[in-house]
Design an enzyme around this catalytic site. Structure first.
Site, mmCIF file in Angstrom:
data_model
loop_
_atom_site.group_PDB
_atom_site.id
_atom_site.type_symbol
_atom_site.label_atom_id
_atom_site.label_comp_id
_atom_site.label_asym_id
_atom_site.label_seq_id
_atom_site.Cartn_x
_atom_site.Cartn_y
_atom_site.Cartn_z
ATOM 1 N N GLU A 82 21.672 3.162 -2.792
ATOM 2 C CA GLU A 82 22.925 2.602 -2.264
ATOM 3 C C GLU A 82 24.172 3.344 -2.736
ATOM 4 O OE1 GLU A 82 22.970 -1.594 -3.071
ATOM 5 O OE2 GLU A 82 21.103 -1.961 -1.997
ATOM 6 N N TYR A 108 19.845 -6.804 3.940
ATOM 7 C CA TYR A 108 19.993 -8.218 3.572
ATOM 8 C C TYR A 108 20.598 -9.069 4.679
ATOM 9 C CZ TYR A 108 18.701 -6.881 -1.131
ATOM 10 O OH TYR A 108 17.997 -6.412 -2.214
ATOM 11 N N ARG A 116 8.463 -0.373 -6.847
ATOM 12 C CA ARG A 116 9.655 0.479 -6.881
ATOM 13 C C ARG A 116 10.477 0.121 -8.120
ATOM 14 N NH1 ARG A 116 15.097 -0.383 -4.008
ATOM 15 N NH2 ARG A 116 16.105 1.256 -5.204
ATOM 16 N N ASN A 135 17.823 -0.715 2.495
ATOM 17 C CA ASN A 135 18.006 -1.998 1.838
ATOM 18 C C ASN A 135 18.748 -2.897 2.813
ATOM 19 O OD1 ASN A 135 16.872 -0.711 -0.310
ATOM 20 N ND2 ASN A 135 18.677 -0.791 -1.637
ATOM 21 N N GLU A 157 14.364 -2.592 0.062
ATOM 22 C CA GLU A 157 14.812 -3.871 -0.498
ATOM 23 C C GLU A 157 15.036 -4.850 0.641
ATOM 24 O OE1 GLU A 157 18.279 -3.967 -3.050
ATOM 25 O OE2 GLU A 157 17.575 -2.235 -4.181
ATOM 26 N N HIS A 159 19.905 4.216 -10.127
ATOM 27 C CA HIS A 159 20.258 2.872 -9.672
ATOM 28 C C HIS A 159 21.414 2.405 -10.556
ATOM 29 C CE1 HIS A 159 18.522 -0.726 -7.300
ATOM 30 N NE2 HIS A 159 19.672 -1.165 -7.830
#
Ligand code: IFM
Length: 449
Positions: free
Chosen positions: A167, A297, A78, A295, A354, A122
């Site tokens: 995002e 985390y 990606r 994504n 991600e 991005h």
């Protein structure tokens, strides 16, 4: 070797990067400046005073980087395209050298047996479009669709996976609400208008990509987190609901339900923050997508606190481990999120676009990087994803953030997320232990102990 979790055949194991964070060559071969070039060159904006002028020098070292991906056995890669590399003014004349760069990269990936997964945006908006008001200007949504058309015309015969945005929450809030990211504005009302225009631009680009791409699979990537109340007190529960609304549902609901969440809409209305919505916008944003990229985390644990900014205190959880970003290691959150998205939003396909962790790495005189903490982090998250798969969640792939240590935005080069260590002064690449372990996971299509 005992297998702990076998993944479905064809599972897309990958790694992710973004243009500004790795490419460098910020002013070469006809590239125009982006808002991140402008922002990172302003004194005081980046923690270590650095910028992405050189970054991982991937613009020149892409062959070596593709060879490393092949060595790892990646099934997919990606990456994002730098809009101002292709369209230096954001619209109008194309920069052929910029477009050629991505053309060569795509061919090299395919030749290495790696599926290209392209993100259009991005965060590196052409500065020329910022000069017209940037994402706060609705016209930019249309310029974005035109940019999508340029790329799909050139690459649509070979690239199947297309993500419009990465995002949008971060672009809107960190870039326009809190001023921590480019373009560095601090205006909550503008941030909400930007969020609206980003979602609109997504919907416009979806139509363009579907028309232009052979067998195109089109989607968007959101940063999402479970938001947990710090206690069962009604005010903490309500705070968690609100934070979930503004962080997760403000983007999920327009995309998958065609409307903003009513509770958050009402809250923003009391503060005079609502975006201007033109008739037809909501339908445009809710265009059918083929996948949602997540994504993930960490989670957030929140408490109501009238003294804190926006009345929300983020609580540190005793006994938990935290990464170098100060993010709690909470693999269970990935499972919760995947199951929720499947059940509540009925999304046809999900990908983890991600997931990864920053830890302080160093290389030994033998040229090794012993990052057991990153390996443990990834392993626990892979197993959480596997649990979701077993419950019927349509998860098609998993991209580790990141392929390479890189420019971590306002943190500069102080945080290392890579599977591959980059020694920035020499640009030497070293596979970390986590990369060697990941290589084995991919080869076995399984987490083995
Ligand atoms: O480096 C970023 C990436 O650009 C977007 N998602 C989060 C990563 C780590 O902060």
């Amino acid at each position: 070797m005992p297998t702990e979790a076998k993944f479905p055949q064809g599972f897309l194991w990958g790694a992710a990067t973004s243009a500004y964070q790795i490419e460098g060559a910020w002013n070469e071969d006809g590239k125009g400046p982006s808002i991140w070039d402008t922002f990172s060159h302003m004194p005081g904006k980046i923690r270590d005073g650095s910028n992405g002028d050189v970054a991982c020098d991937h613009y020149h070292r892409w062959r070596e980087d593709v060879a490393l991906m092949k060595e790892l056995g990646l099934k997919a890669y990606r990456f994002s395209v730098s809009w101002p590399r292709v369209l230096p003014q954001g619209r109008g004349p194309i920069n052929p050298k910029g477009l050629d760069f991505y053309d060569r990269l795509v061919d090299a990936l395919l030749a290495a047996g790696i599926e290209p997964f392209l993100t259009l945006y991005h965060w590196d908006l052409p500065q020329a479009l910022q000069d017209l008001g940037g994402w706060a200007n609705r016209d930019v949504a249309h310029y974005f669709a035109d940019y999508a058309a340029v790329l799909v015309r050139r690459l649509g015969d070979r690239v199947r996976w297309w993500a419009t945005h990465n995002e949008p929450w971060v672009v809107a809030w960190l870039g326009h609400g809190l001023g921590e990211h480019a373009p560095g504005l601090r205006n909550l009302k503008v941030a909400l208008q930007v969020a609206h225009n980003l979602l609109l631009s997504h919907g416009l680009a979806v139509d363009v990509l579907r028309d232009g791409g052979k067998d195109a699979r089109v989607g968007i990537i959101l940063n999402l987190s479970p938001i947990h109340p710090a206690s069962a007190k009604p005010e903490d529960v309500q705070t968690a609901q609100q934070v979930d609304g503004f962080y997760n549902r403000w983007f999920l609901d327009p995309l998958f339900r065609g409307s903003y969440p009513a509770d958050v809409w009402a809250l923003f209305a009391t503060q005079g923050l609502l975006p201007h919505v033109t008739p037809g916008d909501m339908a445009q944003m809710a265009r059918r997508v083929d996948f949602l990229g997540i994504n993930y985390y960490t989670r957030a644990v929140v408490a109501h606190d009238p003294e804190a900014e926006f009345g929300v205190r983020y609580v540190h959880v005793e006994g938990s481990t935290y990464t170098e970003m100060g993010w709690e290691v909470y693999p269970q959150g990935l499972y919760e999120l995947l199951v929720r998205l499947h059940r509540e939003y009925k999304i046809p396909a999900l990908l983890v676009t991600e997931n990864g962790a920053a830890f302080p790495d160093a290389f030994t005189p033998e040229g090794r990087v012993h990052d057991a903490n990153r390996k443990d982090y990834l392993r626990a998250h892979f197993l959480a994803a596997h649990r979701a798969l077993q419950e019927g969640v349509p998860l098609l792939g998993y991209f580790v953030w990141s392929l390479l240590d890189n420019f971590e935005w306002a943190y500069g080069y102080t945080k290392r997320f890579g599977l591959i260590y980059v020694d920035f002064p020499t640009q030497r690449r070293i596979l970390k232990d986590s990369a060697l372990w990941y290589q084995q996971v991919i080869a076995e299509n399984a987490v083995v102990s």
